[in-house]
Design a protein around this motif. Structure first.
Motif, short mmCIF file in Angstrom:
data_model
loop_
_atom_site.label_atom_id
_atom_site.label_comp_id
_atom_site.label_asym_id
_atom_site.label_seq_id
_atom_site.Cartn_x
_atom_site.Cartn_y
_atom_site.Cartn_z
N ARG A 196 0.82 -1.21 0.00
CA ARG A 196 0.00 0.00 0.00
C ARG A 196 0.86 1.26 0.00
O ARG A 196 0.60 2.21 -0.73
CB ARG A 196 -0.95 0.00 1.21
N VAL A 197 1.88 1.29 0.86
CA VAL A 197 2.74 2.47 1.00
C VAL A 197 4.04 2.21 0.25
O VAL A 197 4.73 1.23 0.54
CB VAL A 197 3.03 2.78 2.48
N PRO A 198 4.41 3.03 -0.72
CA PRO A 198 5.64 2.79 -1.50
C PRO A 198 6.88 2.73 -0.60
O PRO A 198 7.00 3.50 0.36
CB PRO A 198 5.70 4.00 -2.43
N GLN A 199 7.78 1.82 -0.93
CA GLN A 199 9.03 1.65 -0.20
C GLN A 199 10.15 1.41 -1.20
O GLN A 199 9.95 0.75 -2.22
CB GLN A 199 8.95 0.47 0.77
N LEU A 200 11.34 1.89 -0.87
CA LEU A 200 12.50 1.56 -1.69
C LEU A 200 12.84 0.09 -1.57
O LEU A 200 13.18 -0.57 -2.56
CB LEU A 200 13.70 2.41 -1.26
N VAL A 201 12.74 -0.45 -0.35
CA VAL A 201 13.04 -1.86 -0.09
C VAL A 201 11.96 -2.40 0.84
O VAL A 201 11.69 -1.80 1.90
CB VAL A 201 14.42 -2.05 0.56
N VAL A 226 -2.31 10.24 1.93
CA VAL A 226 -1.05 10.90 1.55
C VAL A 226 0.03 9.88 1.23
O VAL A 226 0.82 10.05 0.29
CB VAL A 226 -0.60 11.83 2.69
N LEU A 227 0.06 8.79 1.99
CA LEU A 227 1.17 7.83 1.92
C LEU A 227 0.98 6.74 0.88
O LEU A 227 1.88 5.91 0.70
CB LEU A 227 1.36 7.17 3.29
N SER A 228 -0.17 6.71 0.20
CA SER A 228 -0.44 5.53 -0.65
C SER A 228 -0.77 5.87 -2.10
O SER A 228 -1.73 5.32 -2.65
CB SER A 228 -1.58 4.72 -0.03
N PRO A 229 0.02 6.70 -2.75
CA PRO A 229 -0.20 6.87 -4.19
C PRO A 229 0.23 5.61 -4.94
O PRO A 229 1.05 4.83 -4.44
CB PRO A 229 0.70 8.05 -4.55
N PHE A 230 -0.31 5.41 -6.11
CA PHE A 230 0.16 4.30 -6.93
C PHE A 230 1.62 4.53 -7.30
O PHE A 230 2.01 5.63 -7.71
CB PHE A 230 -0.68 4.18 -8.20
N ASP A 231 2.43 3.50 -7.14
CA ASP A 231 3.87 3.60 -7.42
C ASP A 231 4.20 2.69 -8.59
O ASP A 231 4.37 1.48 -8.43
CB ASP A 231 4.66 3.18 -6.17
N PRO A 232 4.32 3.23 -9.79
CA PRO A 232 4.57 2.40 -10.97
C PRO A 232 5.96 1.78 -10.98
O PRO A 232 6.21 0.88 -11.78
CB PRO A 232 4.38 3.37 -12.14
N LEU A 233 6.85 2.25 -10.11
CA LEU A 233 8.21 1.72 -10.09
C LEU A 233 8.38 0.58 -9.09
O LEU A 233 9.45 -0.03 -9.04
CB LEU A 233 9.19 2.86 -9.76
N ALA A 234 7.37 0.32 -8.28
CA ALA A 234 7.47 -0.72 -7.27
C ALA A 234 7.37 -2.11 -7.88
O ALA A 234 6.83 -2.28 -8.98
CB ALA A 234 6.37 -0.54 -6.23
N TRP A 235 7.90 -3.11 -7.17
CA TRP A 235 7.73 -4.49 -7.61
C TRP A 235 6.25 -4.82 -7.74
O TRP A 235 5.84 -5.52 -8.64
CB TRP A 235 8.39 -5.44 -6.60
#
Length: 469
Positions: A196-201, A226-235
């Motif tokens: 849900r929340v984007p993370q680098l790792v 605020v913390l949960s935009p769609f992250d197209p770069l995530a796994w």
């Protein structure tokens, strides 16, 4: 402003120019100066930077226009999270206090939402501990009773919020680290779904998630937006919600089947006060028209749980940038030594086993119940200092208090499910005790609706420890 002013109310007052970001920052810094000493929730500060950021926010309000949702709201950053302009020692003597130059993704999102960073909140070294005690910064006490722990690993965050030293606090959860301190201190602790929340790792095999500790359900939902935009770069990313989570607050909820589980999945005894907390929440949900049914959780096998703790979590400790690992807590050194004994094939086998078993665990939602209700912990907040001391004295031995604290929370992280701890009960001595709602996969929306519906009955948003009034 009051010590119990919520973050969303404070942000609205700032937007209406009823209070300035400078006044807000000065208000909370003054409370930290006067009141935090015996609690030890905030362990690093940069007041000069905070005030400069507050003046910039004040100017932004004066200029008008489309303002970010939490402009001028000060929050502490957990001492495991990286924020540009702050050190990140991870609560360890073995890490450098060098100022960081980049943000973790959650910090960047909070920064863009207008939040101001007022310092760093205490945590255990590296995170795998249910209390916020370490040799670098000391112990964080429970504002309701300084002889008890604030919990962990986001204990500094929860203590600061409930004591009115901050309106909300950045946090993270790898085995209950948002929910356990929320139960100990009497705050709202929402753990988001996996992805849900984007993370680098995605640490601990994607069992760790970033989030917030708040005073109200609306705050929890608005910060999750605020913390949960769609992250197209995530796994991978969690499915986007039908509407903003904040819009679920006050929305009608059709009757649900609530599974009530009061026996700990670990088999450990459950304090009667913790059972009573779950029962009180169950009674209120029944009053609102939901059906509460007894639940038996078919959880993870012993090899899966042991593998998660001994292989995956321990291996994760080995990749962190120690300057001098010999300065780590004894229990951390023990866990790192155990991690070195394992090989990559064991990690892959545990990872596969967890993925297979998770399908069966998560299938219970929607089949046996819609939402699972449990005590947040199997114990009330333990005496301060005892949990860390026990871990350091016997890292290999059975640690009852620590395992009672994670008994109802840790399986949720392995499963990647959303969950929320609500402060629905107090012991006769006045110590908060939380109850936990666990939602089905990616279903934070239902948790927000349920939590918001019971909030008026328990009145936790205006609760404040007497010494901090």
């Amino acid at each position: 402003m009051e010590p119990t002013t919520t973050a969303t109310a404070l942000a609205a007052a700032i937007r209406r120019s009823e209070v300035s970001p400078v006044e807000v920052a000065e208000y909370y810094l003054d409370r930290v100066d006067r009141l935090d000493g015996p609690v030890n929730s905030i362990v690093w500060r940069d007041d000069e930077r905070l005030m400069a950021d507050a003046r910039a926010a004040e100017k932004q309000v004066a200029e008008g226009g489309d303002l970010p949702p939490f402009l001028g709201v000060p929050i502490p950053v957990k001492e495991l999270t990286t924020a540009a302009g702050q050190p990140n020692t991870r609560g360890s003597l073995g890490f450098s206090d060098q100022v960081q130059t980049e943000d973790d993704l959650c910090i960047g999102l909070l920064r863009r939402a207008g939040a101001l960073f007022m310092g760093r909140s205490n945590s255990p070294e590296l995170g795998p501990m249910s209390v916020s005690d370490n040799r670098r910064y000391g112990r964080t006490a429970n504002p309701w009773d300084l002889s008890r722990t604030a919990g962990g690993s986001s204990g500094g965050a929860a203590a600061a919020v409930v004591a009115g030293l901050a309106p909300a606090a950045q946090a993270s959860d790898g085995g209950g680290s948002i929910r356990m301190p929320s139960s100990c201190c009497g705050t709202v602790g929402l753990k988001p779904s996996r992805g849900r929340v984007p993370q680098l790792v995605g640490a601990w095999d994607h069992g760790v998630t970033d989030g917030m500790i708040t005073r109200s359900v609306l705050d929890a939902a608005a910060f999750l937006d605020v913390l949960s935009p769609f992250d197209p770069l995530a796994w991978y990313s969690a499915p986007q919600p039908e509407r903003p989570f904040a819009e679920e607050v006050g929305r009608d909820q059709a009757p649900l089947r609530i599974g009530l589980l009061t026996e700990a999945p670990t088999g450990l005894p459950v304090d009667p006060e913790c059972v009573l907390a779950a029962q009180r929440l169950a009674a209120e949900l029944e009053r609102l028209g939901h059906v509460v049914v007894p639940a038996t959780l078919h959880g993870y096998s012993e090899p899966a749980v042991r593998g998660y703790l001994d292989v995956i979590v321990n291996a994760s400790l080995l990749v962190l940038p120690y300057e001098d690992a010999s300065l780590a807590e004894p229990y951390i050194q023990h866990r790192m030594a155990r991690g070195r004994e394992r090989h990559a094939g064991e990690y892959a086998a545990v990872d596969a086993l967890l993925q297979i078993e998770t399908r069966a665990v998560n299938a219970q939602w929607g089949r046996d119940w819609d939402v699972l209700l449990t005590p947040t912990m199997a114990t009330v907040a333990p005496p301060i200092g005892t949990v860390l001391e026990e871990a350091n004295a016997d890292p290999e031995g059975p640690r009852v208090a620590e395992n009672q604290m994670i008994s109802f929370t840790s399986f949720v992280n392995i499963a990647g499910l959303p969950a929320i701890s609500l402060p629905v009960h107090r012991t006769p001595e006045g110590i908060p005790v939380g109850a936990q709602l666990v939602g089905g996969p990616f279903d934070e929306a239902t948790l927000v609706r349920l939590a918001a519906s019971v909030e008026p009955a328990f009145g936790w948003t205006t609760s404040l420890p007497p010494a901090f009034a």
